[in-house]
Every structure is written in C-alpha cells, then in structure tokens.
Write a protein that holds these residues in place. Structure first.
Motif, mmCIF file in Angstrom:
data_model
loop_
_atom_site.group_PDB
_atom_site.id
_atom_site.type_symbol
_atom_site.label_atom_id
_atom_site.label_comp_id
_atom_site.label_asym_id
_atom_site.label_seq_id
_atom_site.Cartn_x
_atom_site.Cartn_y
_atom_site.Cartn_z
ATOM 1 N N ASN A 49 37.121 31.208 46.772
ATOM 2 C CA ASN A 49 37.343 32.303 47.712
ATOM 3 C C ASN A 49 38.838 32.524 47.939
ATOM 4 O O ASN A 49 39.319 33.654 47.998
ATOM 5 C CB ASN A 49 36.666 32.019 49.051
ATOM 6 N N SER A 156 31.477 34.854 50.658
ATOM 7 C CA SER A 156 32.749 35.548 50.897
ATOM 8 C C SER A 156 32.744 36.377 52.178
ATOM 9 O O SER A 156 33.714 36.373 52.927
ATOM 10 C CB SER A 156 33.089 36.453 49.710
ATOM 11 N N LEU A 160 36.153 40.182 48.027
ATOM 12 C CA LEU A 160 37.424 39.486 47.822
ATOM 13 C C LEU A 160 38.597 40.453 47.609
ATOM 14 O O LEU A 160 39.751 40.038 47.701
ATOM 15 C CB LEU A 160 37.315 38.519 46.637
ATOM 16 N N PHE A 223 36.766 34.007 55.630
ATOM 17 C CA PHE A 223 35.575 34.092 54.784
ATOM 18 C C PHE A 223 34.359 33.699 55.621
ATOM 19 O O PHE A 223 34.441 32.832 56.483
ATOM 20 C CB PHE A 223 35.714 33.165 53.578
#
Length: 382
Positions: A49, A156, A160, A223
């Motif tokens: 991540n 996530s 992203l 996240f």
C-alpha cells in the motif's frame, strides 16, 4: 505473522510494471490480466500500500472456489474462516461483479455472500441477532469469472492513485498511477533534466519528483487496513519509518512543468506545494512551440490533448506539428508522448523508436517513445 494471498490490481497494460514493483519489494509474484498475485504477511500488505506507484489497489484473498449454483456459493463462502478477518463489530459491505458465469446476477451473489458471512460470524461469536457493524471497515468483494469465485477484502480504501496531494485538477486529469507508469517506462534518472510541456494540474512532474527522491507514494495518506485489528499499529509505524529512512530528500532535481493555461499552472504549483515538493519543481505558462533549453540529454514526458472533442482536432493537429518542430532542436533529448491520435507520428514528423499500448481511463492510447543518444561517460568528457 500469518501468510496471505494478496492481489495488487492494475490497469490494463500496466501489469508488468506492477509486478516489477512487487518484486523490488521482495515478493515473488504471478502476473494475470488486470492483477498481480503474490503471498505475503501483514507487513507486505502495509508495504505494498505504501510503496506501489502503479497499482490501483491491494486486496487480500479470503477464498477461491468454483460455484455453479447459489447453494454452492453460500456453503463455500460460509466455510471460509471469516472470524480470522472480521471482528465482531466489523463493518462489512459486499460488492460484486460477474463475467461469463452461470451466477450472473451480481445483486443476488452479493446478498448470498453477505448472508453466508453473517451465518459464519453468528456461529463463531455465539449470537442470534444481526451485527451492528459500527467498527472498522472490511469491504468484501465477490468476483466471478467463468464460474470461479474469488472473495477478497480491500486493504487500500481509496484507490492508490489518491496520493493526497491533488487539491484541484483540470477537466481530464491523468491518474497518478498512470503518470508514474509513464515516467517508469522512460530512460529518466534523477540526475537528468525533466520537462512536462502539458503539465495540467502537475501530476507528471510531481510523480517524477516523488520517484526522483524515492518518496513512498502512500506516505501522506491513510489506508483502510490501518483500522484492522490483525495488522498491529507497530507494523504501520515500521513501514512509515522505513519510507522515511529510504527517502532521498537531498537528491537535487531539475524538473519543469509548463502549460498553455495559466490557471492550470497555478493549480500545479499548489498541488506540488501540497506534496511537499513546491521548491523542487518549476512551473510556468508556455506554449509547446516555445520550449527550448540549453540543457542536454534530458527527458520530456507529455500527455497532450488528444483532439477527441468536436472542433478540437485541427487545433490539436497543428500543435502536434509545432511540437515536432520544437523538439527536433532538442537532438540529445528523449521524448515520450501519450496520445490516442492515430496520426501522431505523421503530424510530429518522425516515426517513434517504440510504441506501447496503454489505456488512459477507457481511452485506448499509444505511448510514443523517441529515444535520444546515450550521454557520454564522465571520463570521455574530461
């Protein structure tokens, strides 16, 4: 630490780049359409991540099986160890998709998976009532492809590409993940000058600066898996400390972005400032035909207008011709241009060294690569 099957999803055409990034983090992986699959522990979930520049999101696989009936889907979902992933107060919405499968009703599949998870959780947590779902978010996805069911949890949250620095953007913004991919497909290194002549809201120059100083793209954001009870806070702290230690904040960079629209130049500067890179990137209002530089062996990466809208095509084609004339003078530079215009090479006045098919959202594009000469070795110059 436990081992998990992890998926890094990727836009079409970027799978090999995502795989390269995953391997660079130390994880062996398998490449599939739209995804890269690998095994890793809780730390791997956090690191991917934090560090993957070209992936869309990270998902944790809970189970994979074949299902041809709704009963099969229910029983096989219920048999999965949901208690290892979901605490009693978990919020667990279910999304879905189905491609070429007998179970084609996505809404039915979602409802059945939700019911199966609830039944498993009721048994484990010894309760007869429905769950309040007022805790951390565990977004479940049921994906059916040719009757194979893959059930994942999204690690996530926001995609992203949402780095956290873009406070404003233009009408057709380039995703940060694609911008990073364009740079990674070039021969640019941080010691070379870099120009984006169509910078818009500054995404390509900002991503270049992040790459140049080895700043983790996820460093300034959160996240969803940071709220999960089975990934310790200490793991996230370690991963953030690692990102801080590996950043090269003292790496000098020569990065410039320009755009014909003064409003976009202002927005680009604000976004660069938001990313903590305000002093590193120079933005100015300029037409592409006016670009010139005494510097040698640099790299230009551009995502110009494509001329897809009615009335824009002639104007764009004129600009491509002017671009070709201006860049012809930069004979030691490498030029990389992304466009959907199929006549680009003819208008630019030169065939590309190489072309690569990429998708900018749903638009099919080509990445035209014009490789300049290699710079002389330092010893040759002396």
């Amino acid at each position: 630490m436990s081992k998990y099957k992890i998926i890094a999803t990727a836009a079409m055409g970027l799978e090999s780049l995502v795989a390269k990034e995953v391997r660079a983090l130390g994880y062996e992986c398998v490449v599939d359409n739209g995804k890269v699959i690998f095994d890793g522990d809780e730390r791997a979930i956090a690191r991917c991540n934090m560090w993957l520049r070209t992936a869309d999101r990270i998902k944790v696989v809970v189970g994979e099986f074949k299902a041809f009936t709704f009963d099969e889907l229910f029983e096989k979902t219920k048999a999965l160890p949901w208690e290892q992933y979901l605490p009693e107060d978990a919020e667990f919405p279910v999304t879905g998709k189905s491609v070429k499968s007998k179970l084609f009703s996505v809404s039915d599949c979602q409802a059945i998976v939700k019911k199966a998870v609830v039944e498993r959780m009721k048994k484990h947590y010894k309760r007869n009532t429905w769950f309040d779902e007022n805790g951390a978010l565990y977004k479940i996805e049921v994906a059916l492809l040719k009757d194979v069911v893959t059930i994942t949890i999204d690690a996530s949250g926001r995609g992203l590409h949402k780095r956290g620095y873009r406070s404003d953007q233009g009408e057709a913004p380039l995703k940060e993940t694609l911008a990073a991919a364009l740079i990674m497909l070039t021969n640019w290194y941080p010691d070379k000058p870099f120009i984006d002549p169509f910078c818009g809201s500054g995404t390509i120059p900002i991503e270049a600066a992040l790459i140049g100083q080895n700043i983790a793209p996820g460093f300034n954001r959160e996240f969803v898996s940071e709220g999960w009870n089975w990934i310790p806070q200490s793991t996230w702290d370690d991963v953030r400390n690692e990102a801080e230690d590996l950043a090269k904040y003292d790496q000098p960079l020569e990065i410039q972005g320009s755009d014909i629209d003064h409003r976009m130049v202002k927005i680009a500067g604000e976004n660069a400032f938001e990313a903590g890179l305000g002093d590193l990137i120079k933005f100015k209002q300029m037409q592409v035909r006016d670009i010139s530089t005494p510097q040698q062996y640099g790299v230009i990466v551009g995502n110009p207008p494509y001329g897809e809208r009615i009335g824009e095509k002639k104007e764009v084609e004129k600009m491509y011709r002017e671009m070709g004339q201006a860049f012809a003078k930069l004979d030691t530079w490498s030029i990389y241009i992304l466009t959907s215009h199929e006549g680009f090479e003819q208008l630019y006045g030169k065939p590309a060294t190489k072309k690569r098919k990429l998708f900018n959202g749903f638009i099919k594009t080509d990445f035209y690569q014009y490789w300049g000469p290699k710079p002389p070795r330092k010893s040759d110059e002396n």
